[in-house]
Design a protein around this motif. Structure first.
Motif, PDB file in Angstrom:
ATOM      1  N   ARG A 143      54.635  62.711  47.294  1.00 14.73           N
ATOM      2  CA  ARG A 143      54.321  62.614  48.559  1.00 14.73           C
ATOM      3  C   ARG A 143      55.339  61.342  49.449  1.00 14.73           C
ATOM      4  O   ARG A 143      55.728  60.370  49.241  1.00 14.73           O
ATOM      5  CB  ARG A 143      53.138  60.853  47.964  1.00 14.73           C
ATOM      6  CG  ARG A 143      51.805  61.613  47.911  1.00 14.73           C
ATOM      7  CD  ARG A 143      50.886  60.852  47.826  1.00 14.73           C
ATOM      8  NE  ARG A 143      50.800  59.617  46.856  1.00 14.73           N
ATOM      9  CZ  ARG A 143      50.059  58.726  46.775  1.00 14.73           C
ATOM     10  NH1 ARG A 143      48.997  58.245  47.227  1.00 14.73           N
ATOM     11  NH2 ARG A 143      50.696  57.455  45.676  1.00 14.73           N
TER      12      ARG A 143
ATOM     13  N   ILE B 172      51.702  62.983  42.491  1.00 18.09           N
ATOM     14  CA  ILE B 172      50.923  64.234  43.044  1.00 18.09           C
ATOM     15  C   ILE B 172      49.444  64.209  42.864  1.00 18.09           C
ATOM     16  O   ILE B 172      48.547  63.421  41.431  1.00 18.09           O
ATOM     17  CB  ILE B 172      51.666  65.827  42.559  1.00 18.09           C
ATOM     18  CG1 ILE B 172      51.562  65.170  40.424  1.00 18.09           C
ATOM     19  CG2 ILE B 172      52.687  65.877  43.077  1.00 18.09           C
ATOM     20  CD1 ILE B 172      51.558  66.640  40.587  1.00 18.09           C
TER      21      ILE B 172
ATOM     22  N   GLU C 153      49.548  71.264  43.575  1.00 24.63           N
ATOM     23  CA  GLU C 153      50.381  70.776  43.892  1.00 24.63           C
ATOM     24  C   GLU C 153      51.754  70.791  43.386  1.00 24.63           C
ATOM     25  O   GLU C 153      51.639  70.398  42.228  1.00 24.63           O
ATOM     26  CB  GLU C 153      50.192  69.558  44.960  1.00 24.63           C
ATOM     27  CG  GLU C 153      51.663  68.639  46.054  1.00 24.63           C
ATOM     28  CD  GLU C 153      50.616  67.536  46.009  1.00 24.63           C
ATOM     29  OE1 GLU C 153      52.169  67.127  47.699  1.00 24.63           O
ATOM     30  OE2 GLU C 153      50.239  66.645  45.963  1.00 24.63           O
TER      31      GLU C 153
ATOM     32  N   HIS D  43      53.591  66.927  51.623  1.00 22.15           N
ATOM     33  CA  HIS D  43      52.748  66.498  50.625  1.00 22.15           C
ATOM     34  C   HIS D  43      50.988  66.328  51.996  1.00 22.15           C
ATOM     35  O   HIS D  43      50.049  67.441  51.136  1.00 22.15           O
ATOM     36  CB  HIS D  43      52.496  65.305  50.397  1.00 22.15           C
ATOM     37  CG  HIS D  43      51.152  64.749  49.984  1.00 22.15           C
ATOM     38  ND1 HIS D  43      50.583  65.121  48.107  1.00 22.15           N
ATOM     39  CD2 HIS D  43      50.385  64.088  50.094  1.00 22.15           C
ATOM     40  CE1 HIS D  43      49.341  64.622  48.730  1.00 22.15           C
ATOM     41  NE2 HIS D  43      49.390  63.661  49.068  1.00 22.15           N
TER      42      HIS D  43
END
Length: 556
Positions: free
Chosen positions: A191, A259, A400, A488
């Motif tokens: 992130r 994540i 992700e 993100h």
């Protein structure tokens, strides 16, 4: 962030296992040892890998699909039957539209949103067979020495089995970006801090923030009761429950390399003829589900699952995570994007055991509310899905992983229409969405969730061509439509299966244009690409989406 160049050596014979008995088709060149050089090599395990390969073949280019798994279609054939396009069916056309139309036709309908996994598999198989695309299965890239480069161009990729595939253009259509990384393309994991791109949804987002500007669905995916985090309640010296963290100075907007959670999108059924009971899994640990049980005991009686009915008999559902604690295994996947293949299999096994254990616990433990026990115990895996895998999905849901960092990074500002791209190759429309990233102990000594965000874009938005190609100075013959260049936050909106399929078809079309004009992917002229996308029925601008929607309503 990584930037690694790898070399491969050796030449092997072209012994491949094809999906159908088809010829390899024409190739652009042949080496002295008769090893073909494909115009386009697609390396991928996703639904987008299928649309990219089909598009390349329809453009008259020689192509091969090198698939690291044993099946076609990625998550759209591995349990993700509840397709998240929020009614925005008009935002995609081309081969993606063909797929969803064929799925609906399998049920005798013009439109379905949610479908059974085996129907998705069947449609992907037919699309590939009809296009006469050669496929090799179970061929994983040798990530250490398997990418041979000549300057900034990939010459060939070699798999762990020793098979080599040469090409003029390459498409990384994996959910993890392994080829991209091995080719030395810049990427990131985790992130970004809010300060990096000025996104007020970025970075850490504590669930106990009031008001939650980062989440617009009330308390749906948050704790509504206070839950003790310690192994022995009230005793910090006993240690924290698994995957609960005490983090000093945890503040909204901080960046990190963590994540959002993964899970398996299990297909469950109540049909007694199909139902495979979910038994207590080997290795079951009661402590892994203590947080769930305590949450029930303090008064949160919500069913911790998003249960989406699937088309067909009416007995099957797509079982997803919801509320404070569900099938998302937060924190257990942080290594996954860059982990070796063996470690990834271990992480997948841990997730499978956790989810099997969760379902067994909710069906049998007396600490679970009786109404929830009764409902969950009625479900089991479906014996007509994933028939060679005991009814369990083939693929973990990789929400992700790596994300490329290119000359254009899609951000929250694109999603919120605060800026518009000049070179769209697809449309996004889903909410900027991240599932839980981690459980933490707040200053009051209770468990809370971090990282859960949700905000819906005001309208569909364009996704830049520059976000699916490496930055200038990096690989010149690679396109990356899945692990594309996005923050993100933006990735949380873009990461929908229909969008991945659209972007992958656009990537194949761009590869065709690059070959036609003998230029790098960075130098593909957008007007030429756009003309080709329009001719292929792709929808890349809002105006076209509106026209498509109007036409569909008239036909219905």
């Amino acid at each position: 962030m990584k930037s690694l160049l790898h070399q491969c050596s050796g030449v092997i014979s072209l012994s491949v296992s094809l999906l159908t008995l088809v010829s390899l088709g024409p190739v652009s060149a042949t080496l002295a040892d008769d090893q073909p050089v494909y115009d386009i090599v697609v390396y991928g395990d996703s639904s987008g890998a299928v649309t990219a390969a089909i598009a390349a073949k329809r453009h008259g280019r020689s192509v091969i699909l090198v698939n690291p798994t044993r099946f076609l279609g990625g998550m759209s054939a591995s349990g993700l039957g509840a397709t998240d396009f929020l009614g925005k069916r008009s935002t995609f056309g081309g081969i993606t539209s063909e797929f969803y139309d064929a799925v609906a036709a399998a049920y005798g309908k013009k439109y379905v949103r949610s479908f059974e996994p085996h129907i998705g598999q069947r449609v992907f198989d037919k699309l590939i067979a009809d296009a006469n695309v050669p496929v090799v299965f179970n061929e994983k890239l040798n990530r250490e020495t398997g990418v041979k480069m000549d300057g900034q161009r990939i010459v060939s990729i070699t798999t762990l089995s020793g098979k080599t595939f040469r090409g003029r253009m390459f498409i990384d259509a994996t959910y993890v970006g392994d080829l991209m990384a091995a080719a030395g393309v810049t990427y990131t994991v985790g992130r970004e801090a809010e300060s990096q791109y000025g996104e007020n949804l970025a970075g850490v987002r504590r669930g106990d923030t009031k008001p939650r500007i980062h989440y617009t669905q009330g308390d749906k995916d948050h704790f509504i009761k206070d839950v003790d985090p310690y192994v022995t309640p009230g005793d910090p010296s006993s240690g924290l429950l698994p995957y609960v963290f005490k983090i000093d100075n945890l503040t909204n907007s901080q960046g990190d390399r963590k994540i959002q959670a993964y899970n398996y999108r299990v297909c469950l059924t109540t049909d007694p003829r199909l139902r495979i009971p979910i038994d207590r899994p080997a290795g079951y640990r009661a402590i892994d589900h203590e947080l769930l049980l305590r949450n029930f005991e303090v008064g949160d009686r919500r069913m911790p699952a998003l249960i989406e009915p699937l088309a067909g008999s009416g007995s099957k559902v797509d079982w997803n995570s919801m509320h404070a604690i569900g099938s998302d295994y937060a924190g257990a996947n942080w290594e996954y994007p860059e982990a070796g293949y063996g470690r990834r299999r271990e992480i997948e096994a841990v997730h499978q055991m956790y989810i099997r254990g969760l379902l067994w616990t909710m069906s049998n433990n007396p600490r679970v509310p009786a109404a929830i026990r009764k409902k969950v115990s009625a479900y089991g895996l479906s014996r007509d899905e994933f028939t060679d895998n005991g009814g369990w999905p083939y693929m973990i849901y990789i929400r992700e992983a790596r994300r490329m960092v290119s000359d254009y990074v899609m951000t929250q500002h694109d999603c919120e229409a605060k800026r518009a791209v000049a070179d769209p190759v697809g449309l996004g429309s889903f909410g900027m969405d991240s599932h839980v990233v981690q459980y933490y102990v707040n200053e009051k000594g209770h468990v809370r969730r971090d990282g859960t965000i949700w905000r819906v874009p005001p309208k569909p938005y364009g996704i830049s061509y520059r976000s699916i190609v490496p930055r200038r100075g990096e690989c010149e013959n690679l396109l990356v439509p899945i692990c594309l260049s996005a923050s993100h936050v933006a990735h949380g909106s873009i990461r929908m299966e229909p969008v991945f399929m659209v972007l992958s078809q656009s990537a194949a079309t761009a590869a065709r244009v690059a070959l036609d004009r003998a230029v790098s992917v960075q130098d593909v002229p957008y007007p030429v690409l756009r003309e080709r996308l329009d001719a292929d029925g792709q929808i890349v601008q809002v105006e076209a989406a509106k026209a498509f929607d109007t036409q569909n309503r008239m036909q219905r």
